[in-house]
Scaffold this active site. Structure first.
Site, PDB file in Angstrom:
ATOM      1  N   LEU A  42      14.051  55.663  11.705  1.00  0.00           N
ATOM      2  CA  LEU A  42      12.792  55.254  12.317  1.00  0.00           C
ATOM      3  C   LEU A  42      11.978  56.468  12.736  1.00  0.00           C
ATOM      4  O   LEU A  42      10.764  56.537  12.506  1.00  0.00           O
ATOM      5  CB  LEU A  42      13.061  54.355  13.533  1.00  0.00           C
ATOM      6  CG  LEU A  42      11.835  53.943  14.355  1.00  0.00           C
ATOM      7  CD1 LEU A  42      10.806  53.236  13.496  1.00  0.00           C
ATOM      8  CD2 LEU A  42      12.251  53.060  15.524  1.00  0.00           C
ATOM      9  N   ASP A  91      21.616  67.768  23.307  1.00  0.00           N
ATOM     10  CA  ASP A  91      22.473  66.696  23.803  1.00  0.00           C
ATOM     11  C   ASP A  91      21.698  65.983  24.904  1.00  0.00           C
ATOM     12  O   ASP A  91      21.475  66.532  25.985  1.00  0.00           O
ATOM     13  CB  ASP A  91      23.777  67.276  24.350  1.00  0.00           C
ATOM     14  CG  ASP A  91      24.689  66.224  24.975  1.00  0.00           C
ATOM     15  OD1 ASP A  91      24.299  65.037  25.025  1.00  0.00           O
ATOM     16  OD2 ASP A  91      25.787  66.601  25.426  1.00  0.00           O
ATOM     17  N   TYR A 187      24.745  47.445  25.235  1.00  0.00           N
ATOM     18  CA  TYR A 187      23.489  47.861  24.599  1.00  0.00           C
ATOM     19  C   TYR A 187      22.307  47.106  25.190  1.00  0.00           C
ATOM     20  O   TYR A 187      21.284  47.704  25.554  1.00  0.00           O
ATOM     21  CB  TYR A 187      23.566  47.633  23.087  1.00  0.00           C
ATOM     22  CG  TYR A 187      22.282  47.946  22.360  1.00  0.00           C
ATOM     23  CD1 TYR A 187      21.966  49.260  22.032  1.00  0.00           C
ATOM     24  CD2 TYR A 187      21.396  46.938  21.996  1.00  0.00           C
ATOM     25  CE1 TYR A 187      20.787  49.564  21.361  1.00  0.00           C
ATOM     26  CE2 TYR A 187      20.216  47.233  21.326  1.00  0.00           C
ATOM     27  CZ  TYR A 187      19.923  48.543  21.013  1.00  0.00           C
ATOM     28  OH  TYR A 187      18.738  48.830  20.349  1.00  0.00           O
ATOM     29  N   LYS A 191      19.001  48.567  27.367  1.00  0.00           N
ATOM     30  CA  LYS A 191      17.597  48.424  26.991  1.00  0.00           C
ATOM     31  C   LYS A 191      16.801  47.731  28.092  1.00  0.00           C
ATOM     32  O   LYS A 191      15.612  48.018  28.292  1.00  0.00           O
ATOM     33  CB  LYS A 191      17.482  47.681  25.663  1.00  0.00           C
ATOM     34  CG  LYS A 191      18.010  48.476  24.482  1.00  0.00           C
ATOM     35  CD  LYS A 191      17.321  49.831  24.375  1.00  0.00           C
ATOM     36  CE  LYS A 191      17.797  50.649  23.182  1.00  0.00           C
ATOM     37  NZ  LYS A 191      17.083  51.946  23.074  1.00  0.00           N
ATOM     38  N   ILE A 224      15.784  45.636  12.767  1.00  0.00           N
ATOM     39  CA  ILE A 224      15.336  46.603  11.769  1.00  0.00           C
ATOM     40  C   ILE A 224      16.467  46.837  10.770  1.00  0.00           C
ATOM     41  O   ILE A 224      17.618  47.046  11.162  1.00  0.00           O
ATOM     42  CB  ILE A 224      14.951  47.950  12.411  1.00  0.00           C
ATOM     43  CG1 ILE A 224      14.004  47.748  13.597  1.00  0.00           C
ATOM     44  CG2 ILE A 224      14.286  48.863  11.375  1.00  0.00           C
ATOM     45  CD1 ILE A 224      13.701  49.035  14.349  1.00  0.00           C
ATOM     46  N   THR A 226      18.281  49.241   8.858  1.00  0.00           N
ATOM     47  CA  THR A 226      18.557  50.673   8.757  1.00  0.00           C
ATOM     48  C   THR A 226      20.019  50.856   8.389  1.00  0.00           C
ATOM     49  O   THR A 226      20.777  49.877   8.280  1.00  0.00           O
ATOM     50  CB  THR A 226      18.282  51.398  10.094  1.00  0.00           C
ATOM     51  OG1 THR A 226      19.254  50.962  11.061  1.00  0.00           O
ATOM     52  CG2 THR A 226      16.873  51.105  10.609  1.00  0.00           C
TER      53      THR A 226
END
Length: 287
Positions: A42, A91, A187, A191, A224, A226
């Protein structure tokens, strides 16, 4: 009643787009944009579009050097457009590493750092009762703490240089809803945290009375296609049908579907947007 008279200097210092022509609203001329997670598919696509939109681009990612197959095409775009393209290993969870990357970016930049896109992040799936706590913490550290470190480093540069800026944090529709058919509590929680982090930073940096405003918004893409998606489909092949069925446009997105929205958030065309989440999920969260 006619609109009140305005002060041109005040408008410029406030980052207003009032005096831009329509064709210039979404240009990124005379500014450097920093991109984290810059070697992901992306962000590689976005970096090309940033260069074509007039920006100098500084990418960071974990590898010491970018692979030629990724970087050489971007260098060709930079040469064609006449804009700078730079890279630094970083990092995102290490404050010293982030500070060093920004020192390099500021030193190399021919134009002020006025934009940041935070895309460095990792994904993980597991039933909550089986989730290893070290993996949960790592997701939060990279996706949330890393975003915070980059945002604050960018803000310090913008405030020191007294320039307005725009920070775009990559969130996800998964910060708003729960994904069907897959267990991704860490996850999704990360977000959601990014959404709230952006709102708080927007409040701090929008009008502090000492510096030009820094706008902070989130961008929440839907599914998406990917390289990161392939292992999930291999492990859970039923998602190949389940996920598109929950999308009003009937298809997964590509990285190209998301470039223009991020350009919009970085540009003066979105000058009155901050603390907002722009979600591009093809209607998934509206069901």
């Amino acid at each position: 009643m006619p609109p009140p008279e305005t002060n041109d200097v005040a408008l410029q210092s406030n980052g207003s787009s009032q005096h831009h022509s329509g064709q210039d609203l979404f240009r990124l001329n005379d500014r450097t944009i920093i991109v984290t997670g810059g070697l992901g598919s992306l962000m590689v696509s976005l970096a090309q579009t940033l260069l074509e939109s007039g920006a100098d681009v500084f990418c960071t990612d974990l590898p010491e050097a970018p692979p030629d197959e990724t970087w050489l095409p971007l260098e060709n775009v930079a040469q064609r457009t006449g804009h700078q393209l730079r890279y630094a290993s970083c990092d995102v969870t290490n404050e010293e590493s982030v500070s060093r990357a920004f020192e390099i970016a500021e030193l190399d930049a021919q134009y002020p750092v006025r934009g940041l896109v935070t895309c460095a992040g990792i994904f993980g799936r597991s039933a909550a009762t089986d989730y290893p706590v070290d993996k949960f913490r790592r997701i939060m550290d990279i996706n949330v703490t890393g975003t915070f470190l980059f945002a604050t480093a960018a803000a310090r540069i913008m405030q020191r240089r007294m320039v307005p800026g725009s920070i775009v944090m990559l969130a996800s529709m998964s910060g708003t809803n729960v994904n069907k058919g897959v267990d991704t509590c860490a996850y999704n929680a990360s977000k959601s945290a990014v959404l709230q982090l952006a709102r708080n930073l927007a409040a701090e940096w929008g009008n502090d009375g000492q510096h030009p405003p820094i706008r902070v918004n989130t961008y929440s893409p839907g599914y998406i296609m990917t390289l990161m998606t392939i292992p999930t489909f291999e492990a859970l092949p039923e998602l190949k049908t389940l996920w598109p069925e929950g999308i009003m446009l009937g298809r997964m997105s590509t990285v190209e579907d998301h470039r223009s929205a991020i350009i919009f958030l970085l540009s003066d065309g979105s000058s009155y947007m901050t603390a907002s989440d722009l979600r591009a999920d093809a209607g998934h969260c509206a069901w």
